[in-house]
Design an enzyme around this catalytic site. Structure first.
Site, PDB file in Angstrom:
ATOM      1  CB  VAL A   1      -4.979 -35.717 -22.643  1.00 35.39           C
ATOM      2  CG1 VAL A   1      -4.817 -34.587 -23.953  1.00 35.39           C
ATOM      3  CG2 VAL A   1      -6.135 -35.106 -22.053  1.00 35.39           C
ATOM      4  CG  ASP A   2      -9.218 -39.731 -21.278  1.00 41.06           C
ATOM      5  OD1 ASP A   2      -8.814 -40.136 -22.461  1.00 41.06           O
ATOM      6  OD2 ASP A   2     -10.307 -39.221 -20.753  1.00 41.06           O
ATOM      7  CG  ASP A   3      -5.540 -43.882 -18.851  1.00 39.27           C
ATOM      8  OD1 ASP A   3      -4.776 -43.360 -19.524  1.00 39.27           O
ATOM      9  OD2 ASP A   3      -5.598 -43.788 -17.294  1.00 39.27           O
TER      10      ASP A   3
END
Ligand code: 6R9
Length: 708
Positions: free
Chosen positions: A571-573
């Site tokens: 869910v992050d970069d």
């Protein structure tokens, strides 16, 4: 996973045929997205699959798992002490575990088996040879060229080679605690080089052979390695990978220290290799080991002495040197291997991962050897000479456990069942998956077509930082699985699902995955940057986080009504391209190095084979025009700064980027446009009220990316 990269090179998607055709968004992206959504919807928690045959193995029943798990959590010290006692300790440990995951109560740390001294190499090799297993094969070595027979390595032969190499390292001045960088092809000697380091207490840092000279140089620099072990090169499919050339260039780029010695394994025929070594610095592996003393005394090291550093990408900054220590890593890697792969005497095990990644560390070098297993090491790619290669290898070596990545499965699945025909795969007992979420379609194909609905699919969730498998459907006779579900925690692992505020959720829920208590192979430090370690992984008191703040990212996770864990992806970069973990910030840094680029934003998008593809939005400097040349130059820039596996799949010329009023790029919007293009709906775009300049989004939707 190197196999994955190779696959995406060998079994590429049908791409747009010409640059102008490239302006059109290929249908597959949208279709794939629709398929993923449909598939996800089709999989309900109640769908369960039970393999038709799986023998009673190291775990005899689900009840036994439940009992062991309960014990591992109720009394970790007693549980792990029992297991640790089956290893050789030169001095037995005094205390099993002491840890703190709460930075408000003092420094975060994790310490296992303190007071003990041991050696990984001794436990992986000497112990088995001393027990009379010297003639057993440790490694079968399958060449890139099908039909070329290469010698296997028995445990005794492996030990002999490791001792000579370890002495050569000592001769080069390597002492306990010194870092040695390994930049090698996926051949048994890579594992032997790791063990040679471990034998003398040196800290190995393996850099995947797909990295560029720049990336290698920055890792050598960060680790301050004065000694590098490399090879002339290797053939992967039809491609020659010139490792020496890259290592040589990297040595020239390193600042602040000097690469004093390079040990170079000869893997290519001399007429192909064409390598001429630099006198005074370089030595052929064969010459170095021939000249070395055949006996090398083991360096007994403390349980918390470092074993290795492995660089991995996060969502911010430069790659982190994940540090693992000796005792806990040894016990956890070995124990997970034993139960996750249900190793039995006589089994031949095959993990397709490269030792340049954590999977190769724990489940090629350490776990299998600590268990005295025989395994296959394959230096080539599964698509060469054709997509049947993997299945023929399974039959040739009578592989019992096959451990690979979803991206490889998807690439092979695209070729249909033709390549499976003519192979029996009857030796297979179980099939493993690692590196990214396995989509139900790939799961089904793996299960039904490859394993004939006989073999459990062991979908292992874990990370470089966790050192070993954390959540997994353990292979147990009669136990059922849910396609795409990682199911249950391994012994001693206490998963938690938390919200963005760091509060733990109860029961069936969805949120971010975190871990509540230390397990033996918890990441010990970020090499040279303890602050970063504490801030990245332990920003919330009491939890290890699977990703980093400020976005509190990591892996999304759902716990269903049965208490089973579903990993829903990052869910992050961080994007996961063919099982390679790539920080979008790293790719952005590479792109903006180009003098014509004003700004860049990188996001992942659903890719039918690679899982995620790399999509870059580029804003050019005033007066600079978009061109094919520039596009190619940007791709080259990523290849040379990071490596070929980080080359963008799509370039989207962006007049400007959507930003908040405080100037933050709104990646969420960019991700939606990348995934859906013109079909993106207002609903999908979500809240756009914080946009500083709303028309930017319309411009981006109206234009389009260029598929490379
Ligand atoms: C072992 C390894 C870690 C990240 C992890 C997650 C993803 C790995 C997975 C999975 C879903 C699985 N990941 N295994 N996601 N299901 N079975 O791959 O380590 O290279 O550090 O990557 O990979 O996103 O956080 P690493």
């Amino acid at each position: 996973l190197v196999v994955a990269t190779a696959l995406s090179a060998g079994l590429v998607l049908p791409r747009a045929a010409s640059p102008s055709a490239g302006l059109v968004r290929p249908a597959h992206a949208a279709t794939h997205r629709a398929a993923v959504v449909a598939e996800a919807a089709a999989v309900v928690a109640s769908e369960v699959v039970t393999p038709s045959e799986f023998p009673a193995g190291n775990l005899r029943s689900l009840a036994e798992y439940d009992e062991m798990y309960a014990r591992s959590v109720a009394d970790p010290s007693a549980f792990w002490a029992d297991i640790a006692d089956s290893f050789h300790w030169e001095r037995r440990f005094d205390e099993v575990v002491d840890a703190n995951f709460d930075s408000t109560k003092g420094k975060v740390f994790s310490s296992w088996f303190s007071g003990g001294t041991t050696n990984l190499c001794y436990n992986a090799l000497d112990r088995h040879v001393a027990a009379g297993k010297g003639d057993q094969v440790a490694f079968y070595h399958e060449s890139n060229e099908e039909g070329e027979e290469l010698p296997a390595w028995t445990y005794a032969q492996a030990l002999a080679e490791v001792q000579r190499l370890a002495n050569a390292l000592r001769g080069a001045g390597v002492k306990k605690g010194d870092r040695v960088t390994l930049f090698m092809p996926m051949v048994p000697q890579l594992a032997l080089a790791m063990l040679a380091c471990a034998r003398i207490g040196a800290v190995h840092t393996v850099v995947f052979g797909g990295f560029s000279a720049e990336a290698l140089a920055s890792r050598i620099e960060d680790a301050a390695s004065r000694v590098v072990i490399t090879a002339d090169g290797v053939m992967r499919g039809k491609k020659l990978v010139g490792l020496y050339e890259i290592a040589d260039k990297a040595a020239g780029l390193v600042r602040g220290l000097e690469v004093e010695t390079q040990i170079v394994l000869q893997r290519l025929p001399p007429d192909v290799s064409g390598v001429s070594l630099k006198p005074g610095r370089d030595v052929w592996w064969g010459d170095a080991t021939a000249a070395a003393d055949p006996e090398c005394k083991v360096e007994w090291v403390g349980a918390e002495d470092p074993l290795f550093i492995l660089y991995t990408s996060g969502s911010t900054g430069k790659p982190k040197g994940v540090l693992h220590s000796t005792g806990g890593y040894m016990v956890y890697a070995a124990t997970t291997t034993k139960y996750v792969f249900d190793l039995q005497p006589g089994d031949v095990y095959f993990c397709t991962a490269d030792c340049g990644w954590i999977t190769g560390h724990s489940y090629v070098t350490y776990g299998p050897l600590l268990n005295g297993a025989s395994q296959l090491v394959f230096e080539g790619v599964p698509s060469y000479p054709d997509a049947g290669r993997l299945w023929r290898m399974v039959d040739k070596y009578t592989i019992a456990q096959l451990y690979t990545a979803p991206t490889a499965i998807r690439a092979l699945m695209r070729e249909g069942t033709g390549p499976l025909q003519g192979t029996s795969r009857s030796s297979l007992k179980l099939l493993g998956s690692v590196g990214e979420p396995i989509n139900p379609e790939a799961w089904r194909w793996y299960y039904e077509e490859v394993g004939g609905s006989r073999c459990p699919i062991v979908d292992t969730w874990w990370q470089t930082e966790t050192g070993g498998v954390m959540i997994v459907p353990l292979p147990i006779q009669g136990a059922s699985m849910k396609p795409g579900c990682a199911m249950r925690p391994f012994f001693g692992v206490q998963p938690a699902v938390i919200n963005e505020q760091g509060e733990e959720k109860e029961g069936a829920c969805e949120g971010l995955l975190a871990i509540k208590a230390a397990w033996p192979s918890t990441i010990r430090d970020v090499f040279g940057d303890y602050e970063r370690y504490q801030q990245t992984y332990f920003p919330i008191p009491g939890f290890y986080l699977t990703g980093e703040p400020p976005r509190r990212g990591g892996d999304g996770c759902r716990r269903d009504e049965d208490g089973h864990y579903w990993i829903t992806g990052r869910v992050d970069d961080v994007i996961n391209v063919s099982g390679h973990r790539i920080g979008t910030a790293e790719v952005e840094s590479a792109v903006v190095l180009h003098p014509n680029v004003a700004e860049a934003a990188v996001v992942g998008y659903p890719h039918p084979v690679k899982g995620e593809g790399i999509y870059i939005y580029v804003t050019l400097n005033e007066g600079v025009h978009e061109s094919d040349e520039l596009r190619k130059a940007l791709v080259m820039q990523c290849r040379s700064e990071i490596g070929a596996f980080a080359a963008p799949d799509v370039v989207h010329w962006a007049p400007s980027l959507p930003k908040t009023r405080s100037g933050k790029i709104m990646r969420r919007i960019l991700r939606k446009i990348a995934a859906s293009g013109k079909e993106v709906t207002a609903d999908e775009l979500g809240d756009t009220s914080t946009l500083a300049d709303p028309p930017v989004v319309d411009q981006l939707i109206a234009s389009h990316g260029i598929w490379l």
